[in-house]
Design a protein around this motif. Sequence first.
Motif, PDB file in Angstrom:
ATOM      1  N   ASP A 149       0.825  -1.204   0.000  1.00 47.21           N
ATOM      2  CA  ASP A 149       0.000   0.000   0.000  1.00 47.21           C
ATOM      3  C   ASP A 149       0.862   1.258   0.000  1.00 47.21           C
ATOM      4  O   ASP A 149       0.528   2.254  -0.645  1.00 47.21           O
ATOM      5  CB  ASP A 149      -0.943  -0.014   1.198  1.00 47.21           C
ATOM      6  N   GLU A 150       1.984   1.223   0.699  1.00 48.33           N
ATOM      7  CA  GLU A 150       2.888   2.367   0.734  1.00 48.33           C
ATOM      8  C   GLU A 150       3.596   2.575  -0.599  1.00 48.33           C
ATOM      9  O   GLU A 150       3.911   3.697  -0.972  1.00 48.33           O
ATOM     10  CB  GLU A 150       3.931   2.172   1.832  1.00 48.33           C
ATOM     11  N   CYS A 151       3.845   1.491  -1.318  1.00 47.17           N
ATOM     12  CA  CYS A 151       4.623   1.560  -2.555  1.00 47.17           C
ATOM     13  C   CYS A 151       3.764   1.784  -3.800  1.00 47.17           C
ATOM     14  O   CYS A 151       4.243   2.354  -4.770  1.00 47.17           O
ATOM     15  CB  CYS A 151       5.414   0.270  -2.743  1.00 47.17           C
ATOM     16  N   GLU A 152       2.542   1.315  -3.782  1.00 45.99           N
ATOM     17  CA  GLU A 152       1.688   1.374  -4.964  1.00 45.99           C
ATOM     18  C   GLU A 152       0.928   2.687  -5.047  1.00 45.99           C
ATOM     19  O   GLU A 152       0.576   3.279  -4.045  1.00 45.99           O
ATOM     20  CB  GLU A 152       0.674   0.226  -4.947  1.00 45.99           C
ATOM     21  N   GLU A 153       0.653   3.097  -6.232  1.00 49.16           N
ATOM     22  CA  GLU A 153      -0.183   4.259  -6.496  1.00 49.16           C
ATOM     23  C   GLU A 153      -1.631   3.772  -6.517  1.00 49.16           C
ATOM     24  O   GLU A 153      -2.015   3.013  -7.409  1.00 49.16           O
ATOM     25  CB  GLU A 153       0.204   4.882  -7.839  1.00 49.16           C
ATOM     26  N   PRO A 154      -2.467   4.170  -5.543  1.00 47.36           N
ATOM     27  CA  PRO A 154      -3.823   3.624  -5.467  1.00 47.36           C
ATOM     28  C   PRO A 154      -4.729   4.039  -6.626  1.00 47.36           C
ATOM     29  O   PRO A 154      -5.757   3.429  -6.851  1.00 47.36           O
ATOM     30  CB  PRO A 154      -4.360   4.171  -4.145  1.00 47.36           C
ATOM     31  N   ARG A 155      -4.329   5.035  -7.385  1.00 45.89           N
ATOM     32  CA  ARG A 155      -5.169   5.494  -8.493  1.00 45.89           C
ATOM     33  C   ARG A 155      -4.772   4.879  -9.826  1.00 45.89           C
ATOM     34  O   ARG A 155      -5.482   5.011 -10.807  1.00 45.89           O
ATOM     35  CB  ARG A 155      -5.101   7.012  -8.588  1.00 45.89           C
ATOM     36  N   ARG A 156      -3.620   4.207  -9.890  1.00 46.37           N
ATOM     37  CA  ARG A 156      -3.144   3.661 -11.160  1.00 46.37           C
ATOM     38  C   ARG A 156      -3.821   2.336 -11.467  1.00 46.37           C
ATOM     39  O   ARG A 156      -3.809   1.414 -10.677  1.00 46.37           O
ATOM     40  CB  ARG A 156      -1.634   3.440 -11.109  1.00 46.37           C
ATOM     41  N   TRP A 186      -7.675  -3.993 -15.337  1.00 48.61           N
ATOM     42  CA  TRP A 186      -7.687  -2.527 -15.356  1.00 48.61           C
ATOM     43  C   TRP A 186      -8.395  -1.920 -14.150  1.00 48.61           C
ATOM     44  O   TRP A 186      -8.967  -0.851 -14.207  1.00 48.61           O
ATOM     45  CB  TRP A 186      -8.240  -1.978 -16.666  1.00 48.61           C
ATOM     46  N   LEU A 187      -8.370  -2.654 -13.035  1.00 50.76           N
ATOM     47  CA  LEU A 187      -8.900  -2.115 -11.791  1.00 50.76           C
ATOM     48  C   LEU A 187      -7.809  -1.349 -11.061  1.00 50.76           C
ATOM     49  O   LEU A 187      -6.634  -1.698 -11.151  1.00 50.76           O
ATOM     50  CB  LEU A 187      -9.390  -3.255 -10.884  1.00 50.76           C
ATOM     51  N   PRO A 244      -5.800  -0.453  -7.663  1.00 49.69           N
ATOM     52  CA  PRO A 244      -5.447  -1.367  -6.575  1.00 49.69           C
ATOM     53  C   PRO A 244      -6.509  -1.458  -5.482  1.00 49.69           C
ATOM     54  O   PRO A 244      -6.835  -2.549  -5.017  1.00 49.69           O
ATOM     55  CB  PRO A 244      -4.140  -0.792  -6.041  1.00 49.69           C
ATOM     56  N   ASN A 245      -7.080  -0.332  -5.078  1.00 48.78           N
ATOM     57  CA  ASN A 245      -8.098  -0.386  -4.035  1.00 48.78           C
ATOM     58  C   ASN A 245      -9.377  -1.059  -4.542  1.00 48.78           C
ATOM     59  O   ASN A 245     -10.036  -1.791  -3.799  1.00 48.78           O
ATOM     60  CB  ASN A 245      -8.391   0.991  -3.456  1.00 48.78           C
ATOM     61  N   GLU A 246      -9.719  -0.877  -5.813  1.00 43.28           N
ATOM     62  CA  GLU A 246     -10.890  -1.556  -6.388  1.00 43.28           C
ATOM     63  C   GLU A 246     -10.651  -3.057  -6.467  1.00 43.28           C
ATOM     64  O   GLU A 246     -11.548  -3.860  -6.185  1.00 43.28           O
ATOM     65  CB  GLU A 246     -11.201  -1.014  -7.780  1.00 43.28           C
ATOM     66  N   PHE A 247      -9.440  -3.443  -6.867  1.00 42.73           N
ATOM     67  CA  PHE A 247      -9.096  -4.859  -6.947  1.00 42.73           C
ATOM     68  C   PHE A 247      -9.195  -5.510  -5.570  1.00 42.73           C
ATOM     69  O   PHE A 247      -9.748  -6.598  -5.423  1.00 42.73           O
ATOM     70  CB  PHE A 247      -7.684  -5.043  -7.511  1.00 42.73           C
ATOM     71  N   GLU A 248      -8.680  -4.837  -4.541  1.00 44.64           N
ATOM     72  CA  GLU A 248      -8.716  -5.391  -3.196  1.00 44.64           C
ATOM     73  C   GLU A 248     -10.152  -5.540  -2.702  1.00 44.64           C
ATOM     74  O   GLU A 248     -10.502  -6.552  -2.099  1.00 44.64           O
ATOM     75  CB  GLU A 248      -7.912  -4.504  -2.235  1.00 44.64           C
ATOM     76  N   GLU A 249     -10.995  -4.551  -2.976  1.00 39.50           N
ATOM     77  CA  GLU A 249     -12.400  -4.645  -2.587  1.00 39.50           C
ATOM     78  C   GLU A 249     -13.084  -5.826  -3.288  1.00 39.50           C
ATOM     79  O   GLU A 249     -13.829  -6.579  -2.668  1.00 39.50           O
ATOM     80  CB  GLU A 249     -13.139  -3.350  -2.922  1.00 39.50           C
ATOM     81  N   LYS A 250     -12.807  -5.989  -4.577  1.00 37.26           N
ATOM     82  CA  LYS A 250     -13.407  -7.089  -5.342  1.00 37.26           C
ATOM     83  C   LYS A 250     -12.898  -8.430  -4.834  1.00 37.26           C
ATOM     84  O   LYS A 250     -13.664  -9.382  -4.661  1.00 37.26           O
ATOM     85  CB  LYS A 250     -13.097  -6.939  -6.827  1.00 37.26           C
ATOM     86  N   ARG A 251     -11.609  -8.513  -4.559  1.00 41.16           N
ATOM     87  CA  ARG A 251     -11.018  -9.757  -4.065  1.00 41.16           C
ATOM     88  C   ARG A 251     -11.633 -10.147  -2.724  1.00 41.16           C
ATOM     89  O   ARG A 251     -11.990 -11.308  -2.517  1.00 41.16           O
ATOM     90  CB  ARG A 251      -9.504  -9.618  -3.916  1.00 41.16           C
ATOM     91  N   CYS A 252     -11.793  -9.180  -1.842  1.00 42.55           N
ATOM     92  CA  CYS A 252     -12.393  -9.475  -0.528  1.00 42.55           C
ATOM     93  C   CYS A 252     -13.849  -9.904  -0.677  1.00 42.55           C
ATOM     94  O   CYS A 252     -14.296 -10.836   0.006  1.00 42.55           O
ATOM     95  CB  CYS A 252     -12.286  -8.257   0.382  1.00 42.55           C
ATOM     96  N   ALA A 253     -14.582  -9.235  -1.554  1.00 36.36           N
ATOM     97  CA  ALA A 253     -15.987  -9.604  -1.773  1.00 36.36           C
ATOM     98  C   ALA A 253     -16.086 -10.995  -2.379  1.00 36.36           C
ATOM     99  O   ALA A 253     -16.935 -11.798  -1.963  1.00 36.36           O
ATOM    100  CB  ALA A 253     -16.662  -8.573  -2.684  1.00 36.36           C
TER     101      ALA A 253
END
Length: 51
Positions: free
Chosen positions: A19-26, A33-34, A36-45
């Motif tokens: 999380d510190e290294c990645e750009e959350p908007r990229r 093409w999600l 990172p935060n969208e991917f994590e939400e989808k993965r958890c769901a």
Amino acid sequence: MRSLATRAQANLALFEHIDECEEPRRSQGRVGWLRPNEFEEKRCADQAAAE
């Protein structure tokens, strides 16, 4: 290197590091093409739905 008592602690430490290294908007092509935060939400769901 620090020692972690549980797998959950290791997962949290890894997530915080990424999380510190990645750009959350990229968007990332390798994850549909999600952002990172969208991917994590989808993965958890998806994981919760599978349980």
